[in-house]
Write an enzyme that holds these catalytic residues in place. Structure first.
Site, PDB file in Angstrom:
ATOM      1  N   ASP A  33      -5.574   9.103   9.668  1.00  0.00           N
ATOM      2  CA  ASP A  33      -5.810   8.218  10.808  1.00  0.00           C
ATOM      3  C   ASP A  33      -5.921   9.015  12.090  1.00  0.00           C
ATOM      4  O   ASP A  33      -5.269  10.039  12.252  1.00  0.00           O
ATOM      5  CB  ASP A  33      -4.634   7.238  10.955  1.00  0.00           C
TER       6      ASP A  33
ATOM      7  N   ARG B 293      -4.675  10.713   4.589  1.00  0.00           N
ATOM      8  CA  ARG B 293      -3.609  11.666   4.816  1.00  0.00           C
ATOM      9  C   ARG B 293      -2.497  11.555   3.781  1.00  0.00           C
ATOM     10  O   ARG B 293      -1.844  12.540   3.430  1.00  0.00           O
ATOM     11  CB  ARG B 293      -3.052  11.452   6.223  1.00  0.00           C
TER      12      ARG B 293
ATOM     13  N   ASP C 262       3.714   0.565  12.449  1.00  0.00           N
ATOM     14  CA  ASP C 262       2.549  -0.174  11.939  1.00  0.00           C
ATOM     15  C   ASP C 262       2.478  -1.601  12.512  1.00  0.00           C
ATOM     16  O   ASP C 262       1.433  -2.226  12.481  1.00  0.00           O
ATOM     17  CB  ASP C 262       2.602  -0.261  10.406  1.00  0.00           C
TER      18      ASP C 262
ATOM     19  N   LYS D  69       0.837  -1.207   0.000  1.00  0.00           N
ATOM     20  CA  LYS D  69       0.000   0.000   0.000  1.00  0.00           C
ATOM     21  C   LYS D  69       0.872   1.257   0.000  1.00  0.00           C
ATOM     22  O   LYS D  69       0.680   2.156  -0.821  1.00  0.00           O
ATOM     23  CB  LYS D  69      -0.894   0.001   1.246  1.00  0.00           C
ATOM     24  N   ASN D  70       1.830   1.294   0.935  1.00  0.00           N
ATOM     25  CA  ASN D  70       2.588   2.529   1.121  1.00  0.00           C
ATOM     26  C   ASN D  70       3.560   2.808  -0.015  1.00  0.00           C
ATOM     27  O   ASN D  70       4.142   3.896  -0.077  1.00  0.00           O
ATOM     28  CB  ASN D  70       3.317   2.516   2.471  1.00  0.00           C
TER      29      ASN D  70
HETATM   30  C1  UD1 Z   1       4.239   6.673   6.701  1.00  0.00           C
HETATM   31  C2  UD1 Z   1       3.296   5.502   6.499  1.00  0.00           C
HETATM   32  C3  UD1 Z   1       2.729   5.029   7.830  1.00  0.00           C
HETATM   33  C4  UD1 Z   1       3.864   4.734   8.805  1.00  0.00           C
HETATM   34  C5  UD1 Z   1       4.800   5.934   8.908  1.00  0.00           C
HETATM   35  C6  UD1 Z   1       6.015   5.685   9.774  1.00  0.00           C
HETATM   36  C7  UD1 Z   1       2.330   5.885   4.334  1.00  0.00           C
HETATM   37  C8  UD1 Z   1       1.105   6.208   3.549  1.00  0.00           C
HETATM   38  N1  UD1 Z   1       2.201   5.911   5.666  1.00  0.00           N
HETATM   39  O1  UD1 Z   1       3.465   7.757   7.230  1.00  0.00           O
HETATM   40  O2  UD1 Z   1       1.963   3.849   7.604  1.00  0.00           O
HETATM   41  O3  UD1 Z   1       3.306   4.458  10.065  1.00  0.00           O
HETATM   42  O4  UD1 Z   1       5.276   6.299   7.597  1.00  0.00           O
HETATM   43  O5  UD1 Z   1       6.709   4.582   9.321  1.00  0.00           O
HETATM   44  O6  UD1 Z   1       3.357   5.595   3.780  1.00  0.00           O
HETATM   45  N2  UD1 Z   1       6.212  14.364  11.311  1.00  0.00           N
HETATM   46  C9  UD1 Z   1       6.317  15.694  11.652  1.00  0.00           C
HETATM   47  N3  UD1 Z   1       6.380  16.613  10.661  1.00  0.00           N
HETATM   48  C10 UD1 Z   1       6.349  16.271   9.348  1.00  0.00           C
HETATM   49  C11 UD1 Z   1       6.244  14.910   9.008  1.00  0.00           C
HETATM   50  C12 UD1 Z   1       6.181  13.959  10.014  1.00  0.00           C
HETATM   51  O7  UD1 Z   1       6.357  16.035  12.836  1.00  0.00           O
HETATM   52  O8  UD1 Z   1       6.426  17.168   8.481  1.00  0.00           O
HETATM   53  C13 UD1 Z   1       6.156  13.350  12.393  1.00  0.00           C
HETATM   54  C14 UD1 Z   1       4.838  12.600  12.389  1.00  0.00           C
HETATM   55  O9  UD1 Z   1       3.840  13.302  13.079  1.00  0.00           O
HETATM   56  C15 UD1 Z   1       5.229  11.310  13.067  1.00  0.00           C
HETATM   57  C16 UD1 Z   1       6.650  11.072  12.568  1.00  0.00           C
HETATM   58  O10 UD1 Z   1       7.120  12.344  12.136  1.00  0.00           O
HETATM   59  O11 UD1 Z   1       5.246  11.479  14.447  1.00  0.00           O
HETATM   60  C17 UD1 Z   1       6.770  10.072  11.451  1.00  0.00           C
HETATM   61  O12 UD1 Z   1       5.971  10.457  10.349  1.00  0.00           O
HETATM   62  P1  UD1 Z   1       6.296  10.038   8.843  1.00  0.00           P
HETATM   63  O13 UD1 Z   1       7.502   9.189   8.799  1.00  0.00           O
HETATM   64  O14 UD1 Z   1       6.270  11.270   8.016  1.00  0.00           O
HETATM   65  O15 UD1 Z   1       5.039   9.132   8.495  1.00  0.00           O
HETATM   66  P2  UD1 Z   1       4.074   9.238   7.258  1.00  0.00           P
HETATM   67  O16 UD1 Z   1       4.840   9.476   6.010  1.00  0.00           O
HETATM   68  O17 UD1 Z   1       2.948  10.134   7.597  1.00  0.00           O
END
Ligand code: UD1
Length: 461
Positions: A160, A136, A348, A65-66
């Site tokens: 989520d 998201r 996850d 999916k991701n």
């Molecule tokens: C992706 C995955 C999700 C997985 C996550 C971490 C997809 C669609 N989703 O989510 O399933 O759980 O990686 O492996 O691929 N953060 C900030 N600022 C930002 C970006 C992120 O503070 O600009 C924080 C987030 O709130 C979180 C952490 O960084 O606490 C990790 O987020 P991130 O790695 O960006 O996850 P996603 O890409 O949203």
């Protein structure tokens, strides 16, 4: 509204007239995205699990999916027909299809697991709230839209329900490349003339921020170096796709990614990597239910840390010619687990570990290091007889001999799957409500578990 021509229907998309089990995915010719969502939000879906049967047999692992979602978004970078193989039949792929369609892209499911994405010369560079709110991950269109069209209007994401998920690192990285941002009326408006390659140091190896900067930088002028980049296999898959399109990306999968900007990219055919989270879910299912399974197409090299941890708990897992073989002969032992960016234990996987520890021998502490407040499903497990206490980022899980089946509610994709997994080892019947969350990320979850001998049904009322 444009009519999406993605032809698929998930197992939860059955009729509502009578309560019946939902089986195979049906294909439909066309659907109106608005209507489709309405159907889903109205639907009452339940997964009914009767525990106690050990698993055995072999099932195929779906495309990730991701990865699929990001590859679909990055198709925006080149005009023409892209073909993605091994695309899972899940709701999130539908949402991304709708998003692309709303921009003027034509998305068709040309085979069961194949999408053809026809990107026109011009698109409407906007991600509307109705879609971003549903998923998201829609934010990943930001990078490709800026990279190719110099403009993007993205509704601020919801997604989520587990704590705040800001996009400050995405914005900061793209600003470093020369984009400017402004926020109004719930939208982020991004613009740039020509992106210029530069050094982008991420404060945290965010998956989404790495991807957005990467997808923008392939069209920037000059060299971009992303430091402290996320190292997930899905990022390496994205880079492989971009390179096939004519991009020049080196180092994806490591902490330093070097991108040489190019003037043009071309559409290509690409196969999505297998889903490591689905693999983890089925491994956890064996751990709870016991038995022996083969997960076809699983890539052991993407699952090193998980395999080690499950091995510490007493599972036997090894690579085989089909993918991955796993067995859980006896009751597992408790371990401590902390989630970390890849190659650490993925956030996850965490609900799966809590489910596993609920019936393991001993006490295990699970620590969440990525997302705040991702413990909501614990109350549901406690209703099944689990002994779990949470405090801040930690859950202390004391294993019990056996859980007892109960009605529970899936709060999100992974937690929903974990409740089903817990139900496999519980005495009696577990009914997981709000199962539509599970359908967002798992293709034919019920069917796969049934193929392994589990007593699982997907009900639609
Ligand atoms: C992706 C995955 C999700 C997985 C996550 C971490 C997809 C669609 N989703 O989510 O399933 O759980 O990686 O492996 O691929 N953060 C900030 N600022 C930002 C970006 C992120 O503070 O600009 C924080 C987030 O709130 C979180 C952490 O960084 O606490 C990790 O987020 P991130 O790695 O960006 O996850 P996603 O890409 O949203």
């Amino acid at each position: 509204m444009a009519v999406a021509r993605v032809a698929l229907e998930h197992e939860h998309r059955a009729r509502r007239e009578d309560r019946r089990e939902v089986g195979a995915v049906e294909r439909v010719a066309t659907f109106d995205p608005g209507h489709w969502y309405e159907e889903h939000t109205d639907d009452v879906e339940r997964i009914v699990v009767r525990g106690g049967r050990p698993l055995s047999g072999a099932v195929p692992i779906a495309g990730a999916k991701n990865s699929a979602l990001k590859l679909m978004a990055s198709a925006l970078l080149a005009e023409g027909d892209h073909v993605l193989e091994n695309v899972p039949r899940i709701v999130d792929v539908e949402i991304m299809s709708d998003l692309l369609v709303s921009m003027g892209v034509d998305v068709r499911r040309t085979d069961e697991h194949e999408l053809t994405i026809r990107v026109p010369a011009d698109v409407q560079p906007e991600a509307p709230y109705e879609l971003v709110e549903r998923m998201r991950a829609s934010i990943v269109v930001l990078g490709p839209l800026l990279g190719r069209f110099g403009e993007a209007h993205i509704a601020l994401p919801g997604g989520d329900d587990f704590g705040p998920r800001p996009i400050d690192m995405h914005v900061r990285g793209l600003e470093a490349l020369g984009a400017s941002f402004e926020t109004s009326h719930g939208y982020v408006h991004a613009r740039c003339d020509q992106l210029l390659g530069t050094r982008v140091l991420l404060e945290f190896p965010s998956v989404g921020a790495t991807e957005n900067v990467l997808m923008a930088a392939v069209r920037a002028k000059g060299t971009t170096v992303i430091e402290n980049a996320a190292r997930e296999p899905e990022i390496a898959d994205l880079a492989a796709f971009l390179n096939r399109m004519g991009g020049q990306v080196v180092g994806a999968g490591s902490s330093t990614i070097v991108i040489e900007g190019v003037d043009e990219l071309v559409p290509v055919r690409h196969r999505v990597i297998p889903d490591r989270v689905e693999t983890a879910t089925l491994l956890a299912a064996v751990g709870v239910a016991k038995g022996e399974v083969t997960l076809e197409g699983a890539r052991p090299e993407h699952l090193d840390m998980l395999v080690q941890k499950l091995g510490d708990m007493g599972m036997r897992i090894s690579p085989c010619s089909e993918g991955l073989w796993a067995a859980a002969p006896t009751r597992l032992r408790a371990v401590d687990v902390a989630t970390l960016p890849y190659p650490g234990i993925a956030t996850d996987y965490k609900p799966l570990f809590v489910a596993l520890l609920s019936v393991a021998e001993g006490v295990g502490i699970v620590t969440e290091n990525l997302f705040a407040g991702r413990f909501r499903y614990v109350d549901e497990l406690v209703r099944m007889g689990a002994d779990v206490r949470t405090e801040g980022h930690h859950a202390v899980v004391r294993g019990v001999e056996r859980l007892s089946g109960a009605p529970v509610r899936a709060p999100d994709i992974r937690a929903g799957a974990a409740l089903v997994v817990a139900g496999l080892g519980a005495e009696g019947e577990t009914v997981v409500a709000d199962a539509h969350h599970v359908a967002r990320g798992y293709e034919d979850f019920g069917g796969k578990l049934r193929a392994l001998g589990a007593d699982v049904e997907w009900w639609h009322e």
